[in-house]
Every structure is written in structure tokens, then in C-alpha cells.
Write a protein that holds these residues in place. Structure first.
Motif, mmCIF file in Angstrom:
data_model
loop_
_atom_site.group_PDB
_atom_site.id
_atom_site.type_symbol
_atom_site.label_atom_id
_atom_site.label_comp_id
_atom_site.label_asym_id
_atom_site.label_seq_id
_atom_site.Cartn_x
_atom_site.Cartn_y
_atom_site.Cartn_z
ATOM 1 N N LEU A 76 -24.231 -9.551 10.987
ATOM 2 C CA LEU A 76 -24.620 -9.960 12.326
ATOM 3 C C LEU A 76 -23.569 -10.895 12.927
ATOM 4 C CD1 LEU A 76 -28.371 -10.570 11.526
ATOM 5 C CD2 LEU A 76 -27.271 -8.488 12.347
ATOM 6 N N THR A 116 -28.459 -11.787 17.769
ATOM 7 C CA THR A 116 -29.585 -11.198 17.036
ATOM 8 C C THR A 116 -30.599 -12.287 16.737
ATOM 9 O OG1 THR A 116 -28.107 -9.602 16.030
ATOM 10 C CG2 THR A 116 -30.240 -9.886 14.986
ATOM 11 N N GLY A 132 -29.713 -8.719 7.248
ATOM 12 C CA GLY A 132 -28.467 -8.586 8.008
ATOM 13 C C GLY A 132 -27.573 -9.801 7.838
ATOM 14 N N SER A 143 -26.242 -14.943 15.396
ATOM 15 C CA SER A 143 -27.692 -14.895 15.217
ATOM 16 C C SER A 143 -28.325 -16.237 15.516
ATOM 17 C CB SER A 143 -28.061 -14.523 13.784
ATOM 18 O OG SER A 143 -27.098 -13.696 13.227
#
Lengths: 314, 512
Positions: free
Chosen positions: B406, B361, B400, B409
Motif C-alpha cells: 500500500l 488506503t 496489504g 495508508s
């Protein structure tokens, strides 16, 4: 006329209400939430407290009802980012956008109609070709790109005009304002100008083929008079629609122009609010722009009556 | 009419060419958004930090050009043996910009505000554990913490300015609408004027306790668009701006100096350590070998960075390069995964029939984030780890991360220049994006925080860095440099990262 107006007004209010409802739901359901709460330095407790502090812990319908209640009292809330009432923010920024939009409007309508008439009269000549290319270019080139290119040419290379902003810091003069206005107004005018030009050209061409125009010419009237007095007025209906519907876009579309030129209007305010999830500001600006669109539609409809006596309102 | 137009054009043209860009000794610094002017909440983020830094001051501040602290509003401080109780002696004779005296009451008021749970204080987590602030006298305060806090002087230098009690009392602590009309502090510059969406201006404070101030004033100019920043640097409308590596060639010119400084930021790929497959330390180490950090750094920031070895950056006192580094070796990555019980079927790794899947992400709000994600995706896929990219809005990314949602990331941390990384690495730490939890590291961090002696403290942080590097909670990529474009007429601009440099603008001058 009175009843028609009243009915349109009621429709407008309903439409307006739907817009606020939809916007409200969309921005609150969008992932991320307000940037002020997406701060990694806050603790979990703080986030819960702060969400409550700005009323985000309540169910959505309660938030909406409260928002409408405040709206009725003329209160749009306080900006999450700047801590200033939204009404004040909009009031401070709106005149700047009005200046830019008015300048863009004048440029779009005068240049658009002049070029459109030129294109129709000199149909299928190089003049017409040039006019049409200018139109297509304006419709297809993205605003931010055009803005940057103009800045590079006129501000950075030639140094004729300022790069951005509205005034040099702490000195106000009309001349200074005008110099800052030239580039953003041209960029903001582009889209509407191209549309006005195309509609003027095609509508005028159609009108020029009408029998009454031929009759007017047969009566020996001068071409100039035929064009301006007989053909143009009748050709104006679609142009007025374009102008009427396109004008609110000067406000909505100003967002990008204002960001590129650092013009302190409601467009750049709105972009920043959308980026950072400043809910009260997003709602305030949406409210304002949608009201503008609705009023512009109303005025457009009513102006038909003035232009074309055959249009009767039931 | 024609004559008139020609005359008008001439006037405009002569105005333009004769235009002086900045007057006297005032400099213009570009900021991305309109500041709120309220240094406790900093709702405009970096813009607020840069602008408010010049009007307010903290108890301590950064020494010019370094990341060490020196006295500011406090002249000296002492701690008890386990660093839980701190006494600060305040500077005498300091006046607020409205003429009222600065006292210990202001310090208590402000620090209480920062830790108040109902206040969105930007620096709240920096003072976590502050139990009480006691006024011992007009120029003496005592701070009591529930845990030892040896790094307090460093923490106080960054984003914890002291604000006037008399101007804020009775106002909404999150949105003090009266105060932000005319914010005041004790600093070298005084707020003069704000124009919404355009600029936030300050002028020299003639009564500043620190002596003579070099500049007449500073204009913080709001320019949201990065391309416009470049254009305004070139025309001289902006004197100081932060730029990105790809803009350097466009900005470079006779009048503009480009320089770079180290900052305590780190870019990395965070891995969620409490979820499959990253709950296996072998998997995290293997993936570290799969990423060519040197190549990535060159591709994304063009060398304006240095390779990361962990969370603490080299510019921070207490940094240690003496830790495990994972030199690019995709074959080693594959064999490590196999040794950890993952099978390669058709070139893809899986375990118990379930393929290893990584979802990266990131957001355009992370500078270079999308490019980093693409390169890492390619490198993971190359060794047989199925990888996808999830692009989100930056707010969704932070939320998040915060919620521990997540899996992996691409992001960054912008840290206080202190080796105390408890928030980022301790079990349940408020900035711990890795869900990393190691009892030994926790114990060491707590011990270090309770150690007042600098050398002993340093030794403990070196040990922390070693352990963390071995555990590989994430893949640390690089420490980006801050790139500044500064007009040649500006002299003596501090070499601290700009979010700290603006506390030192009092000795900046302008070439005549």
C-alpha cells in the motif's frame, strides 16, 4: 408422489452441493483472509507456517476436496477464532436462534394474517389504510434502526424491557427469557409479517370476488363462515408460499437482529465469522442455512397438495 | 382470559421495575466478541486481552495508573552488561488455580510457546530473538537473546502471561481445546463460566498470593453493537465500556462517569518510503506541511487526543517533544515540491510528464479512518497533488500493509508502552509499514537496546525520535485518548489504558 419427492430430493442435493462450492470459492478468494493471520505482530515466517497449519497453503481444489471429505464424516472443522469445533458452536447457538425465530414466526404469521384479513374485509376504510401503512413501514425500515429505536423507547426510557442479551447472567427463568425475547422477536418478525399481511389481503380480496363466494353468500351463509371457510382457505396458496420461502429468512435475517440485541444465536456468530474471516464457521453456517432454505422450499411445494386438491404432482 | 393477561402483565411489569441490575460486588465489562480464553493466541483480539488479563499474570506488570513496570510473578531480575542474558527470580509459594505449584518450568514452557514458529502467539514479535530459556532452579530462569534487549521487563508486562505447563502439555498449542474449557492462571480471579456469544465470567480467587481481592467477580459481557453498548450503559447493565467521542453526549448521565486516559497508540498516514514519489524525503516533508493536523484532530476525535510528533506517545517513558514538527503551511508544501523537481502544470504536480498520484488506503476498521482519508484527500488536492481513496476491509488493510503493497495508508499502531520501536522503524522490522530504512536510526536503536543504564538509553531514544521526525517516514496525526464510561458505583478503577487496566482489577471495589 414418491417419484416426485425423490426427484426433488436429488435436485436439492445438487443445489446444496453448488451452494457449498460457490461459497467455498468466494470466501477464500475474498481479499484479506482470516483475521487471525492479519495480525501485525506475527512475523512473515510465522504467517507461512500458520497458513500451512490451517491448510491454507494447498491449492483451492485440494482444500475443497478435504473439506468435503471431512463433511462426509460429519466434521465441519474447528473455528479459527474460538478454537472450538464448528459443530459444537452451532449446536450451542442454534437453540437460541430457534427460540427467537419461532417467536418471530408466530408473531409474523398470526399478526400478518389477522391484519391482512382485516385489511381485505374493511377494504378502503381507515382500517385498511392503517394496516397497509404498517406493512409498508415494516418493509422499508431497516432492521437495525427499528431495533435501536425500540431499545431506546422500551429499554432505556421506559425501562420495561431489557436492552439486550438472552438472560440476566447466571439466572434462568422462563419469564426472564420472555422479557428478553419481546423486542428482538418483534423486530425479527417485521419483514415476514408485512409480506404475509400483503399477500393475505390481496389474495383474499381476489377470492372474495369469485363466483363461489357470491354463491355461498346467496345461500344465506353467515359472512364469518363465508370468509373463513370458503374464501380464506382458497386464498391461502400464495400466503403459504410467502411463509414457506420467508421462514428461512428468519434465520438468515436474524443476523442483524441478533447483533443489535446481543442475542447469542447463529446469526451473530455468522456476522462475527464473516467479519473476521473465520472460514470453517462461515462454511458451517452457510451449509446450515442453505439446507434450511432447500428443505423449506420442498415443504412448501408439498403443502400445495394438501391445500389445493387440483394441484397434482407428476 | 383478559383477567389472566392483565395479571401476567402486572407480574412482568413488577419484575421489570424491581430489577436490580448487578448483584453484590460483581461488575460487568463490555467486550465486542466472545473471548477464547487462551491468552497466548488471543484469537478474539481485544476481547481476549481484557478477559484473560484477570485470570493470568506475567513475570512483570504495569504499576497502577502508570506505564512503568513492577514485579508480578517475578520478584526481581538482573541482566548482564549488554542485556543479552536475563535472570529472573520467581515468586515463591504461588499456586495455580487448580492447586498445583507455579514453578520455573511453567515459565520456560510458556516462553518457548510464544516464540515457537508454529504457534500463532500474539506477542511473538515482542520476544523476537529469544534463543533459549533455561531453568536454573524451581524459582529461577535465565533468558538468552541473540541481540541485546534492555527493554525486556517492559515487554514482559504486556500480553506475555505465564500459563500452566501441566494443563497445556500435549494439547494443540494453537487451539488447546481442553484448556479453554476451563482456563486457569495464577491471577486474582478464576474463570467460572462461559456462555457462547453472551458472557465470560470470573470469580474472586480466594487463594491469590497478592492478598484480598475487592470484587466478588466480573462479568465480561459480549455486546458487538456500539449503540447497544450505549443503551446498556444507560440502563446499568454494563458498568465499564470503551466508547467513541461521538457517543459521549448520549452516554453522559448522573450514574456514569466519563474519563479519558492516554494510551500508547498513534494514528498516522504511512507512506511507502521505497517507492516513487515517497522515496524522496522532500516529498514526504512537503506533504507533512500540507496537512492541518490540529484541524483534523478536532474534526475527527473532538479533541480527545493530542497532536503527534512521531511514533512514540507522550505517555511512554522516553518520549521527546523536542523534534521537528510540520506546522500547516500549504504554500511551503508547494514550494518544497517545486524545489524537489516537480512541475505544476494546470495546478497539478508532475515530473517527467507523470502526475504525482497518491492513493490513500483505509478501512472502517480504523476508527475515523474514512473521515481522515477524506480530509487528507481534500488537502492534498488543494495543493495540486492528485489523490484518490481506496476503502478496504480491515483484514485486507493489515495484510496489504504487511506485504508492503500500500502506497499510502491511513491507519494506526497500538504499541507496547516502551520506547523500543525497533519493530516499527528498523530496516525490515516486523511492524515497519513505511518500508523506512535508515542506517543511523538502526544503529541507534541497536545501541539503545544494548544499554541497560536508563538515562543513557533514554538519550539514544531521544536522538532516534529526532532523526525520524526529520526523515518523516509518514504523516503522524495524533495520539488518541481512550474514552471510558464507568458506572459511578465502581470505585478505584485503574487509570491505565483498559487493555492494561484489567491486570489491576483486584483492588477495584463497588460502592454499597
Amino acid at each position: 408422489m414418491g417419484r416426485y419427492f425423490a426427484r426433488r430430493l436429488v435436485q436439492s442435493v445438487v443445489l446444496f452441493w453448488i451452494v457449498t462450492l460457490v461459497t467455498f470459492v468466494i470466501i477464500r478468494q475474498a481479499p484479506g483472509g482470516p483475521a487471525i493471520l492479519a495480525n501485525p505482530n506475527l512475523t512473515k515466517d510465522q504467517i507461512v507456517n500458520l497458513r500451512g497449519g490451517v491448510g491454507l497453503n494447498d491449492p483451492l481444489y485440494r482444500q475443497y476436496v478435504r473439506w468435503v471429505g471431512h463433511l462426509m464424516a460429519g466434521d465441519l472443522g474447528v473455528s479459527f477464532n474460538e478454537g472450538v469445533p464448528v459443530v459444537e458452536l452451532i449446536a450451542e447457538r442454534l437453540p437460541n436462534t430457534l427460540v427467537l425465530a419461532s417467536a418471530a414466526f408466530v408473531i409474523a404469521v398470526t399478526a400478518g394474517m389477522t391484519l391482512g384479513i382485516l385489511g381485505a374485509v374493511k377494504r378502503n376504510t381507515w382500517v385498511d389504510g392503517l394496516v397497509s401503512s404498517v406493512g409498508v413501514l415494516n418493509l422499508s425500515v431497516p432492521v437495525f434502526w427499528l431495533g435501536i429505536v425500540l431499545i431506546l423507547i422500551f429499554a432505556v426510557e421506559l425501562r420495561w424491557l431489557p436492552v439486550g442479551g438472552m438472560l440476566q447472567a447466571s439466572q434462568w427463568s422462563w419469564l426472564d427469557l420472555a422479557r428478553h425475547l419481546v423486542l428482538p422477536a418483534i423486530v425479527a418478525a417485521g419483514f415476514l409479517m408485512a409480506n404475509v399481511m400483503r399477500f393475505t389481503r390481496s389474495s383474499l380480496l381476489e377470492t372474495l370476488g369469485q363466483l363461489y363466494v357470491t354463491a355461498a353468500r346467496a345461500m344465506g351463509l353467515r359472512e364469518r363462515r363465508v370468509l373463513l371457510k370458503y374464501a380464506l382457505r382458497n386464498a391461502m396458496l400464495p400466503v403459504v408460499t410467502t411463509i414457506g420461502l420467508g421462514t428461512p429468512q428468519l434465520f438468515g435475517g436474524a443476523a442483524i437482529t441478533e447483533t443489535v440485541f446481543a442475542w447469542p444465536g447463529i446469526g451473530s456468530l455468522g456476522i462475527n465469522a464473516a467479519r473476521t474471516g473465520d472460514f470453517p464457521v462461515i462454511m458451517g453456517i452457510t451449509l446450515f442455512v442453505s439446507a434450511l432454505v432447500i428443505v423449506a422450499n420442498l415443504i412448501t411445494d408439498l403443502s400445495y397438495v394438501l391445500l389445493d386438491p387440483r394441484v397434482r404432482l407428476q | 382470559m383478559r383477567k389472566f393477561l392483565a395479571a401476567a402483565l402486572f407480574v412482568v411489569a413488577s419484575q421489570v421495575t424491581g430489577q436490580a441490575h448487578a448483584q453484590g460486588s460483581t461488575i460487568t465489562i463490555s467486550i465486542p466478541a466472545m473471548p477464547s480464553g487462551y491468552a497466548i493466541v488471543e484469537s478474539a483480539g481485544l476481547s481476549d486481552i481484557l478477559a484473560t488479563n484477570v485470570i493470568v499474570e506475567g513475570l512483570t506488570r504495569w504499576k497502577r495508573d502508570t506505564l512503568q513496570v513492577e514485579p508480578a510473578l517475578a520478584t526481581s531480575w538482573t541482566a548482564n552488561s549488554d542485556a543479552t542474558v536475563w535472570t529472573f527470580h520467581l515468586r515463591d509459594g504461588v499456586k495455580w488455580q487448580d492447586g498445583k505449584p507455579f514453578t520455573a518450568d511453567d515459565v520456560k514452557f510458556t516462553l518457548d510457546l510464544v516464540v515457537n514458529k508454529n504457534v500463532r502467539a500474539a506477542a511473538a514479535s515482542q520476544l523476537a530473538g529469544l534463543q533459549s530459556v533455561e531453568v536454573l532452579g524451581p524459582h529461577e530462569v535465565r533468558l538468552q537473546f541473540e541481540h541485546p534487549f534492555a527493554g525486556l521487563p517492559q515487554m514482559l508486562a504486556y500480553r506475555i502471561p505465564i500459563l500452566p505447563k501441566h494443563a497445556l502439555e500435549g494439547e494443540d498449542p494453537n487451539q488447546p481445546s481442553g484448556y479453554i474449557q476451563k482456563p486457569i492462571g495464577t491471577g486474582a480471579f478464576m474463570f467460572s463460566q462461559a456462555t457462547s456469544g453472551q458472557s465470560w465470567n470470573v470469580v474472586r480467587n480466594p487463594n491469590w498470593w497478592g492478598g484480598k481481592v475487592g470484587l466478588d467477580g466480573i462479568v465480561f459481557r459480549v455486546v458487538p453493537d456500539l449503540n447497544s453498548v450505549v443503551a446498556q450503559l444507560k440502563t446499568g447493565d454494563i458498568d465499564v465500556a470503551l466508547i467513541q467521542p461521538h457517543q459521549i453526549d448520549a452516554v453522559r448521565g448522573d450514574t456514569i462517569n466519563i474519563s479519558s486516559v492516554d494510551q500508547p497508540n498513534v494514528y498516522y498516514l504511512s507512506l511507502l518510503n521505497n517507492k516513487v514519489p515517497f522515496d524522496q524525503v522532500a516529498v514526504r516533508r512537503a506533504l507533512n506541511y500540507a496537512v492541518d493536523k490540529a484541524d483534523i484532530m478536532k474534526a475527527v476525535v473532538g479533541g480527545y487526543a493530542s497532536l503527534a510528533t512521531g511514533i512514540i506517545a507522550p505517555s511512554v517513558e522516553g518520549y521527546s517533544p523536542d523534534v521537528t514538527t510540520y506546522k500547516y503551511d500549504p504554500e511551503k508544501a508547494k514550494s518544497m515540491l517545486e524545489a524537489a523537481g516537480w512541475q505544476r502544470v494546470d495546478g497539478k504536480f508532475s515530473k517527467d510528464g507523470k502526475p504525482m498520484h497518491v492513493e490513500l488506503t483505509t478501512s472502517t476498521g480504523v476508527i475515523g479512518g474514512p473521515q481522515l482519508a477524506q480530509i487528507i484527500q481534500q488537502e492534498f488536492n488543494d495543493i495540486g497533488v492528485e489523490t484518490t481513496i481506496n476503502m478496504v476491509d480491515f483484514r485486507e488493510l493489515w495484510v496489504g500493509l504487511f506485504a508492503g503493497r500500500l502506497q499510502a495508508s491511513v491507519e494506526y499502531l497500538s504499541l507496547q508502552p516502551s520506547p523500543d520501536v525497533t519493530n516499527a522503524l528498523a530496516c525490515g522490522g516486523s511492524q515497519n509499514r513505511f518500508a523506512y530504512c535508515d542506517k543511523k536510526v538502526d544503529a541507534l536503536l541497536a545501541e539503545a537496546s544494548a544499554t541497560v543504564d536508563p538515562a543513557q538509553r533514554r538519550a539514544k531514544y531521544l536522538e532516534v525520535q529526532k532523526l525520524v521526525a526529520d526523515d518523516a517516514p509518514g504523516i503522524f496525526l495524533y495520539y488518541p485518548k481512550e474514552i471510558r464510561a464507568i458506572n459511578a458505583r465502581v470505585t478505584n478503577f485503574p487509570k491505565n489504558p483498559v487493555r492494561m487496566a484489567t491486570t489491576h482489577l483486584f483492588d477495584v471495589t463497588v460502592k454499597k
